[in-house]
Design a protein around this motif. Structure first.
Motif, PDB file in Angstrom:
ATOM      1  N   UNK A 208       1.298  -0.982   0.110  1.00  0.00           N
ATOM      2  CA  UNK A 208       0.449  -0.211   0.320  1.00  0.00           C
ATOM      3  C   UNK A 208       0.950   1.318   0.506  1.00  0.00           C
ATOM      4  N   UNK A 209       1.796   1.538   0.830  1.00  0.00           N
ATOM      5  CA  UNK A 209       2.783   2.607   1.053  1.00  0.00           C
ATOM      6  C   UNK A 209       3.168   2.608  -0.517  1.00  0.00           C
ATOM      7  N   UNK A 210       4.004   1.350  -1.045  1.00  0.00           N
ATOM      8  CA  UNK A 210       4.142   1.646  -2.876  1.00  0.00           C
ATOM      9  C   UNK A 210       3.718   1.942  -3.748  1.00  0.00           C
ATOM     10  N   UNK A 211       2.520   1.797  -3.302  1.00  0.00           N
ATOM     11  CA  UNK A 211       1.400   2.702  -3.824  1.00  0.00           C
ATOM     12  C   UNK A 211       1.271   3.615  -4.432  1.00  0.00           C
ATOM     13  N   UNK A 212       0.848   4.487  -2.635  1.00  0.00           N
ATOM     14  CA  UNK A 212       1.240   5.828  -2.173  1.00  0.00           C
ATOM     15  C   UNK A 212       1.935   6.583  -3.148  1.00  0.00           C
TER      16      UNK A 212
ATOM     17  N   UNK B  48       3.934   6.241  -5.645  1.00  0.00           N
ATOM     18  CA  UNK B  48       3.962   6.063  -7.106  1.00  0.00           C
ATOM     19  C   UNK B  48       2.301   7.200  -7.680  1.00  0.00           C
ATOM     20  N   UNK B  49       1.202   6.907  -7.265  1.00  0.00           N
ATOM     21  CA  UNK B  49       0.528   7.629  -7.411  1.00  0.00           C
ATOM     22  C   UNK B  49       0.937   8.923  -7.045  1.00  0.00           C
ATOM     23  N   UNK B  50       2.144   9.446  -5.891  1.00  0.00           N
ATOM     24  CA  UNK B  50       1.778  11.199  -5.613  1.00  0.00           C
ATOM     25  C   UNK B  50       2.352  11.035  -6.716  1.00  0.00           C
ATOM     26  N   UNK B  51       3.873  10.662  -7.151  1.00  0.00           N
ATOM     27  CA  UNK B  51       5.060  11.138  -8.141  1.00  0.00           C
ATOM     28  C   UNK B  51       4.554  11.126  -9.196  1.00  0.00           C
ATOM     29  N   UNK B  52       3.323  10.663 -10.263  1.00  0.00           N
ATOM     30  CA  UNK B  52       2.734  10.668 -10.799  1.00  0.00           C
ATOM     31  C   UNK B  52       1.925  11.470 -10.793  1.00  0.00           C
ATOM     32  N   UNK B  53       1.608  11.515  -9.646  1.00  0.00           N
ATOM     33  CA  UNK B  53       0.390  13.810  -9.165  1.00  0.00           C
ATOM     34  C   UNK B  53       1.168  14.273  -9.619  1.00  0.00           C
ATOM     35  N   UNK B  54       2.655  14.482  -9.357  1.00  0.00           N
ATOM     36  CA  UNK B  54       3.639  15.523  -9.372  1.00  0.00           C
ATOM     37  C   UNK B  54       4.181  15.795 -10.196  1.00  0.00           C
ATOM     38  N   UNK B  55       4.540  14.507 -10.879  1.00  0.00           N
ATOM     39  CA  UNK B  55       4.788  15.388 -12.215  1.00  0.00           C
ATOM     40  C   UNK B  55       3.806  15.672 -13.502  1.00  0.00           C
TER      41      UNK B  55
END
Length: 243
Positions: free
Chosen positions: A113-117, A119-126
């Motif tokens: 779950x932490x890894x998924x969060x 990755x999702x945050x990285x995609x949103x920031x990018x």
């Protein structure tokens, strides 16, 4: 009041029999449906405890307690000390393994779950960064277009302006006139130069250092920091050369 007796007879096909009880003149009827543990058939001589109940004007055995069967079940249900200890130990091991397995699964689940969060945050920031860059580029292009449009409008407006005569102030007209006179006079001096006279700047700046009017004119026109024209009329050393 409970009465004790023993099974005298039993018909397994019909599911009933009779109990011989002390103090009773007749045998007591009983049915398997009134007995506990119906899947275990009664045997002759089995001890039972019961109460007399009325059923259709007749008495039968009710609330039956199978004494022999109850004792056997009680003994079978009590584990031996060694066996109980071993069972408890095995149960403890199973429980411990089960808890450890549950903790491991929970830890893995939290990690995933932490890894998924992340990755999702990285995609949103990018995505936000890309959107910011695109908006910045769009604003820059809009500014360039607006400036180009403004330049075109200014050029168009300047092209439509009427011609106007520039009014030169009186002082500037006087300076222009003096400069023109000085130029005309310098032309006459240059004519005199052709007769053989030649001058050069050698650091002299005052009229007292001049040998001729032509030399003073040359220094005034060509040499720096000269102090030979106090009234700035373009004619040097007027008193010295009576000009």
């Amino acid at each position: 009041m409970f009465i004790e007796g023993t099974v005298k007879s039993y018909n397994p096909e019909r599911g009933f029999g009779f109990i011989q009880a002390a103090g009773q003149q007749q045998d007591i009827f009983f049915h398997i449906q009134d007995c506990p543990a119906k899947d275990i058939e009664p045997v002759i001589g089995e001890k039972m405890k019961f109460m007399l109940v009325e059923d259709g004007g007749k008495f039968k055995a009710g609330h039956i307690v199978r004494l022999d069967l109850t004792d056997q079940m009680s003994v079978a249900s009590v584990p031996m000390p060694f066996e109980s200890t071993r069972q408890n130990a095995e149960y403890g091991k199973v429980s411990s393994n089960s808890r450890n397995s549950s903790k491991l699964k929970l830890s893995k689940f939290i990690t995933v779950i932490g890894l998924i969060v992340v990755v999702v945050l990285g995609i949103l920031v990018y995505g936000k960064y890309q959107q910011y860059q695109e908006q910045k580029q769009i604003r820059l292009q809009q500014m360039i277009q607006e400036q180009e449009k403004l330049v075109v409008e200014q050029r168009k407006a300047l092209g439509d302006l009427p011609e106007r005569v520039i009014d030169v102030p009186e002082q500037e007209r006087k300076y222009t006139s003096v400069a023109s006179n000085q130029t005309d006079y310098a032309d006459s001096v240059s004519t005199d130069h052709s007769s053989g006279q030649s001058f050069k700047c050698d650091g002299r700046t005052h009229c007292s250092q001049m040998k001729s009017y032509d030399e003073a004119v040359f220094f005034l026109r060509n040499c720096p920091d000269v102090k030979m024209d106090g009234n700035n009329d373009g004619i040097p050393c007027e008193r010295q050369f009576n000009r």
